[in-house]
Design a protein around this motif. Structure first.
Motif, PDB file in Angstrom:
ATOM      1  N   GLY A  89      19.050  11.941  -0.280  1.00 42.94           N
ATOM      2  CA  GLY A  89      18.578  10.495  -0.556  1.00 42.94           C
ATOM      3  C   GLY A  89      18.265   9.827   0.408  1.00 42.94           C
ATOM      4  N   ILE A  90      16.880  10.259   0.579  1.00 45.54           N
ATOM      5  CA  ILE A  90      15.510   9.780   1.597  1.00 45.54           C
ATOM      6  C   ILE A  90      14.660  10.288   0.654  1.00 45.54           C
ATOM      7  CG2 ILE A  90      14.570  10.300   4.022  1.00 45.54           C
ATOM      8  CD1 ILE A  90      16.794   9.833   4.369  1.00 45.54           C
ATOM      9  N   LEU A  91      14.025   8.417   1.321  1.00 45.92           N
ATOM     10  CA  LEU A  91      12.590   8.258   0.716  1.00 45.92           C
ATOM     11  C   LEU A  91      11.489   8.624   1.737  1.00 45.92           C
ATOM     12  CD1 LEU A  91      11.126   5.186  -0.876  1.00 45.92           C
ATOM     13  CD2 LEU A  91       9.997   5.715   1.027  1.00 45.92           C
ATOM     14  N   THR A  92      10.768   9.214   1.762  1.00 46.55           N
ATOM     15  CA  THR A  92       9.348   9.322   2.330  1.00 46.55           C
ATOM     16  C   THR A  92       8.440   8.617   2.725  1.00 46.55           C
ATOM     17  OG1 THR A  92      10.710  11.824   3.489  1.00 46.55           O
ATOM     18  CG2 THR A  92       8.478  10.669   4.586  1.00 46.55           C
ATOM     19  N   ILE A  93       7.747   8.116   3.642  1.00 46.80           N
ATOM     20  CA  ILE A  93       6.711   7.638   3.451  1.00 46.80           C
ATOM     21  C   ILE A  93       5.240   8.154   4.493  1.00 46.80           C
ATOM     22  CG2 ILE A  93       4.915   5.434   4.620  1.00 46.80           C
ATOM     23  CD1 ILE A  93       7.311   4.676   1.977  1.00 46.80           C
ATOM     24  N   ARG A  94       4.122   8.737   3.252  1.00 44.47           N
ATOM     25  CA  ARG A  94       3.338   9.835   3.532  1.00 44.47           C
ATOM     26  C   ARG A  94       1.796   9.196   3.694  1.00 44.47           C
ATOM     27  NH1 ARG A  94       6.731  13.598   1.013  1.00 44.47           N
ATOM     28  NH2 ARG A  94       7.666  14.857   2.862  1.00 44.47           N
ATOM     29  N   ARG A  95       1.945   7.898   3.131  1.00 44.02           N
ATOM     30  CA  ARG A  95       0.228   7.471   3.186  1.00 44.02           C
ATOM     31  C   ARG A  95       0.118   6.353   2.330  1.00 44.02           C
ATOM     32  NH1 ARG A  95       2.332  10.475  -1.573  1.00 44.02           N
ATOM     33  NH2 ARG A  95       2.263  12.250  -0.904  1.00 44.02           N
ATOM     34  N   THR A  96      -0.881   5.338   2.447  1.00 41.63           N
ATOM     35  CA  THR A  96      -1.199   4.285   2.507  1.00 41.63           C
ATOM     36  C   THR A  96      -2.415   4.335   1.011  1.00 41.63           C
ATOM     37  OG1 THR A  96      -1.054   1.995   2.570  1.00 41.63           O
ATOM     38  CG2 THR A  96      -2.325   3.369   4.502  1.00 41.63           C
ATOM     39  N   GLY A 116       0.219  -1.170   0.484  1.00 39.33           N
ATOM     40  CA  GLY A 116      -0.327   0.225   0.052  1.00 39.33           C
ATOM     41  C   GLY A 116       0.715   1.137   0.013  1.00 39.33           C
ATOM     42  N   GLU A 117       1.815   1.300   0.430  1.00 38.28           N
ATOM     43  CA  GLU A 117       2.714   2.396   0.760  1.00 38.28           C
ATOM     44  C   GLU A 117       3.761   2.538  -0.492  1.00 38.28           C
ATOM     45  OE1 GLU A 117       4.139   1.447   5.581  1.00 38.28           O
ATOM     46  OE2 GLU A 117       5.429   0.801   4.024  1.00 38.28           O
ATOM     47  N   LYS A 128      -3.462   8.937   5.268  1.00 35.77           N
ATOM     48  CA  LYS A 128      -2.780   8.226   5.932  1.00 35.77           C
ATOM     49  C   LYS A 128      -2.364   6.743   6.471  1.00 35.77           C
ATOM     50  CE  LYS A 128      -1.674  13.068   7.941  1.00 35.77           C
ATOM     51  NZ  LYS A 128      -1.757  14.072   9.304  1.00 35.77           N
ATOM     52  N   PRO A 129      -0.896   5.982   6.685  1.00 36.66           N
ATOM     53  CA  PRO A 129      -0.889   5.239   7.550  1.00 36.66           C
ATOM     54  C   PRO A 129      -2.096   4.871   8.495  1.00 36.66           C
ATOM     55  CG  PRO A 129       1.468   6.032   6.649  1.00 36.66           C
ATOM     56  CD  PRO A 129       0.630   7.835   6.706  1.00 36.66           C
ATOM     57  N   ARG A 185       7.054   7.052   7.474  1.00 34.53           N
ATOM     58  CA  ARG A 185       8.669   7.196   8.538  1.00 34.53           C
ATOM     59  C   ARG A 185       9.794   7.711   6.830  1.00 34.53           C
ATOM     60  NH1 ARG A 185       6.866   2.941   6.768  1.00 34.53           N
ATOM     61  NH2 ARG A 185       7.756   1.258   5.702  1.00 34.53           N
ATOM     62  N   GLU A 186      11.038   7.778   7.480  1.00 36.15           N
ATOM     63  CA  GLU A 186      11.874   8.133   6.355  1.00 36.15           C
ATOM     64  C   GLU A 186      12.985   7.183   6.336  1.00 36.15           C
ATOM     65  OE1 GLU A 186      14.035  12.286   7.663  1.00 36.15           O
ATOM     66  OE2 GLU A 186      12.586  13.416   6.919  1.00 36.15           O
ATOM     67  N   ILE A 187      13.197   6.879   4.603  1.00 39.72           N
ATOM     68  CA  ILE A 187      13.541   5.580   5.228  1.00 39.72           C
ATOM     69  C   ILE A 187      15.121   6.101   4.166  1.00 39.72           C
ATOM     70  CG2 ILE A 187      14.303   3.884   4.068  1.00 39.72           C
ATOM     71  CD1 ILE A 187      11.061   3.344   4.676  1.00 39.72           C
ATOM     72  N   PRO A 188      16.187   6.008   3.937  1.00 38.59           N
ATOM     73  CA  PRO A 188      17.901   6.017   3.694  1.00 38.59           C
ATOM     74  C   PRO A 188      17.488   5.017   1.859  1.00 38.59           C
ATOM     75  CG  PRO A 188      18.047   6.270   5.727  1.00 38.59           C
ATOM     76  CD  PRO A 188      17.099   5.598   5.720  1.00 38.59           C
ATOM     77  N   LEU A 189      17.351   5.666   0.981  1.00 35.82           N
ATOM     78  CA  LEU A 189      17.952   4.973  -0.206  1.00 35.82           C
ATOM     79  C   LEU A 189      18.884   4.800  -0.043  1.00 35.82           C
ATOM     80  CD1 LEU A 189      15.868   7.798  -2.887  1.00 35.82           C
ATOM     81  CD2 LEU A 189      15.330   5.270  -2.152  1.00 35.82           C
ATOM     82  N   SER A 190      18.803   2.792  -1.001  1.00 36.29           N
ATOM     83  CA  SER A 190      20.295   2.297  -1.266  1.00 36.29           C
ATOM     84  C   SER A 190      20.960   3.115  -1.768  1.00 36.29           C
ATOM     85  CB  SER A 190      19.623   0.677  -1.632  1.00 36.29           C
ATOM     86  OG  SER A 190      19.369   0.422  -2.826  1.00 36.29           O
ATOM     87  N   HIS A 191      21.695   2.403  -2.719  1.00 37.20           N
ATOM     88  CA  HIS A 191      22.843   2.642  -3.602  1.00 37.20           C
ATOM     89  C   HIS A 191      22.579   2.687  -4.967  1.00 37.20           C
ATOM     90  CE1 HIS A 191      25.805   4.617  -0.911  1.00 37.20           C
ATOM     91  NE2 HIS A 191      26.401   3.742  -0.731  1.00 37.20           N
TER      92      HIS A 191
END
Length: 304
Positions: A158-165, A143-144, A183-184, A191-197
């Protein structure tokens, strides 16, 4: 005049409507109109014995422990609501839940299978494949990722932010299910998640053909709903001759690899959006005998 349980249930639902999410309202209403009506239509005090019988009947129907507990909890809430309105004399209605077989772990990809899938996704770009990579490399829920927009991704940081579902919810007014973006469910899921290279590299390479307001899976203003994305994922696994691991297994595979790599459990819990670290530990941390022996040897070395 004393109201019936079903009358109280509808009063409870109407009063709670403005305080719960549409998906929760739909779930509660469905349970009341399709399940409770068969068990509590002519409820008599004491309610505790009926609720206990209800819990056992749900197990006999083959329902999962989580589903049974949710239904029992809803029935309890309705009963206590009726008590607060003076409809019934108050009594505590605790329930002893049936014993269930130990839950099996959700199947995940092996390390080699995960590498094979990642190699394919990295060399066969499509926006759908990018979405699968996000789940496998960032631990996103379906859903995210289906509700993710390019404006939620900060390439500089380099950040991904989850704001909704996104999910499909039944509309009782229109008599059909509808797609809803909200919203979740919990604050920890935002939350914020660092992106992989590798993801950061791919996202930067497509920057010129994307729009901030577009959804990642479609690169358009229209999102892709979860069931359509699941179908695409299943076809891809068949094409690659890989085991049909459920879509949620992507998230579990991500977490499993993190645990195997010795990642900090608290950090992993935050990445996954769990409300507490206990959830992460219960789902993913299952030490084998080698790890147990290492733990004991480490402790004994300090005693020498």
């Amino acid at each position: 005049m004393q109201k019936s349980f079903m009358e109280i249930a509808h009063d409870f639902l109407e009063e709670r409507k403005d305080y719960i999410k549409p998906s929760t309202y739909a779930l509660y209403r469905w349970g009341i109109e399709n399940v409770f009506v068969h068990y509590f239509q002519s409820m008599k005090v004491p309610f505790k014995s009926q609720l206990q019988d209800f819990a056992l009947s749900q197990k006999k129907r083959g329902l999962k422990a989580k589903t049974i507990k949710c239904r029992v909890s809803l029935a309890q809430s309705i009963y206590y609501y009726g008590c607060s309105k003076g409809n019934w004399p108050y009594q505590k209605v605790d329930v002893q839940y049936p014993v269930f077989e130990e839950k099996r772990n959700l199947p995940v990809f092996t390390l080699e299978e995960q590498k094979k899938l990642l190699r394919y996704l990295d060399t066969h770009f499509s926006f759908h494949n990018l979405g699968i990579s996000l789940c496998l490399e960032e631990g996103l829920r379906i859903g995210e990722v289906c509700s993710l927009r390019f404006q939620d991704i900060d390439l500089e940081a380099g950040i991904l932010t989850i704001r909704r579902t996104i999910q499909r919810v039944y509309s009782f007014e229109n008599k059909k299910s509808e797609i809803r973006i909200d919203k979740p469910k919990t604050s920890s899921s935002e939350r914020e998640i660092p992106l992989s290279h590798s993801l950061l590299r791919r996202l930067k390479s497509i920057g010129k053909i994307t729009e901030p307001s577009h959804y990642v899976l479609t690169n358009s203003k229209k999102p892709l709903e979860p069931r359509a994305f699941r179908a695409y994922y299943s076809r891809l696994l068949k094409k690659l001759d890989m085991p049909q691991v459920r879509f949620h297994g992507l998230r579990h595979s991500f977490a499993t690899r993190c645990v195997e790599a010795g990642c900090d459990y608290k950090a992993l819990s935050a990445i996954l959006g769990h409300a507490n670290i206990g959830t992460t530990l219960n789902l993913y941390v299952h030490p084998d005998n080698r790890q147990k022996k290492k733990c004991i040897d480490k402790m004994m070395s300090r005693l020498k």
